[in-house]
Design a protein around this motif. Sequence first.
Motif: not given
Length: 428
Positions: A163-169, A175-179, A424-428
């Motif tokens: 499961c990824a964790v989504f920091p924003t909608e 990004q969610a996997q990194y987060y 944190s997570y990388p920007e798109a």
Amino acid sequence: MNIADAFEQLIQGPLPLRFTAYDGSASGPEDAPFGFELKNERGLSYLMTAPGDLGLGRAYVTGDLVVTGVQPGDPYDGLKALQKGLKLRRPSPAELVKILSGLGISHLKPPTPPKEETLPRWRRVIEGVRHSRIRDKEAIHHHYDVSNAFYEYILGPSMTYTCAVFPTEDATLEQAQYYKYDLVAKKLDLKPGMRLLDVGCGWGGMVRHAAEHYGVKALGVTLSREQATWAQEKIKKMGLDHLAEVRHSDYREVTESGFDAVSSIGLTEHIGVRNYKSYFTFLRDRLRPQGRLLNHCITRPHNKHQETGAFIDRYVFPDGELTGSGRIITEAQNVGLEVVHEENFRLHYARTLAGWCKNLQDNWDACVDEVGEGTARVWGLYMAGSRLAFERNEIQLHHVLAVKTDDLGHDDYPWRPTFPMDASYPEA
């Protein structure tokens, strides 16, 4: 009696979809956006000899039952409409005899199951008792040693099958996997020079993240040879082999101890509820005093015994077992671990599965070329069905953070957790 007439007798209320069969019969609204198309007699025999999810799964995997209006890589919309509007009724004994006679008693002879299906639970004794090391190894091989290339198509660059964790909608799956990995690292309070053990490490995503971004010396173990080979090659390619290692090994074979942290991301589902005591004892004993354990796993919304459904058990996760977060916390506490934080990421997993289904759909032809259409269909059905289950609160995903206190009860844990604010997570 034609097949459509028999189908209607098993349904309560109006059909929410169009049903057509190889005998030319049909029922349900002609303009329905989704439908079932039964292609042949074998499909009918699958449905009659294994009513419920197993028979439907067998017919779908072989292509004997087609869900119209959806893509095979993501049948989510059709399944959602089916679950929302289709209500089954239990026929009387007389009605059942009439239905069976009308469809033909010959269809009660079970066809050979699809090659993608593994043995039922009661026949797996030839591989050892449930959750023995031999049987666990075979169960993991069935699911994870399919094809690394196939997993790359579905999972994307992170090669993360949890499961990824989504920091924003609007965050992407990557990004969610990194987060998620960074959140785990923050929860474990990783710092340069620390030692991390990651049990059930998959393709080494947590191991690589901890080594690359936190300067941690990380050891991962997995029962899948394919995963270990891929992970070690990736670690070497990234120049992290001085810090990171992934072994093809049962987690119970790890002899090292004194780790600053242990992460378990998606392993608990495979070990069996009756083994929780030995599992948490083993992980506790790998930690130094004040070391932290993060347990990430799929759970049920209750703590009662409930066996996994037949389709999931035979096609996806043989011998998999789920229970509630309360049971997990209880077992961790009973071996002396101090549980300091817990949270539920149920809807994050639904969204993760939506991303994996899209990847499968976008890469459908390549996936079929790699593993065959039957296996690709299994994955589309299982992931779309699991997405629905998470959305309907039939299953959940929990993080349980625990500490091994020292002899004086000290845990070195802050007054208030700070980790959700600085992952944190990388920007798109």
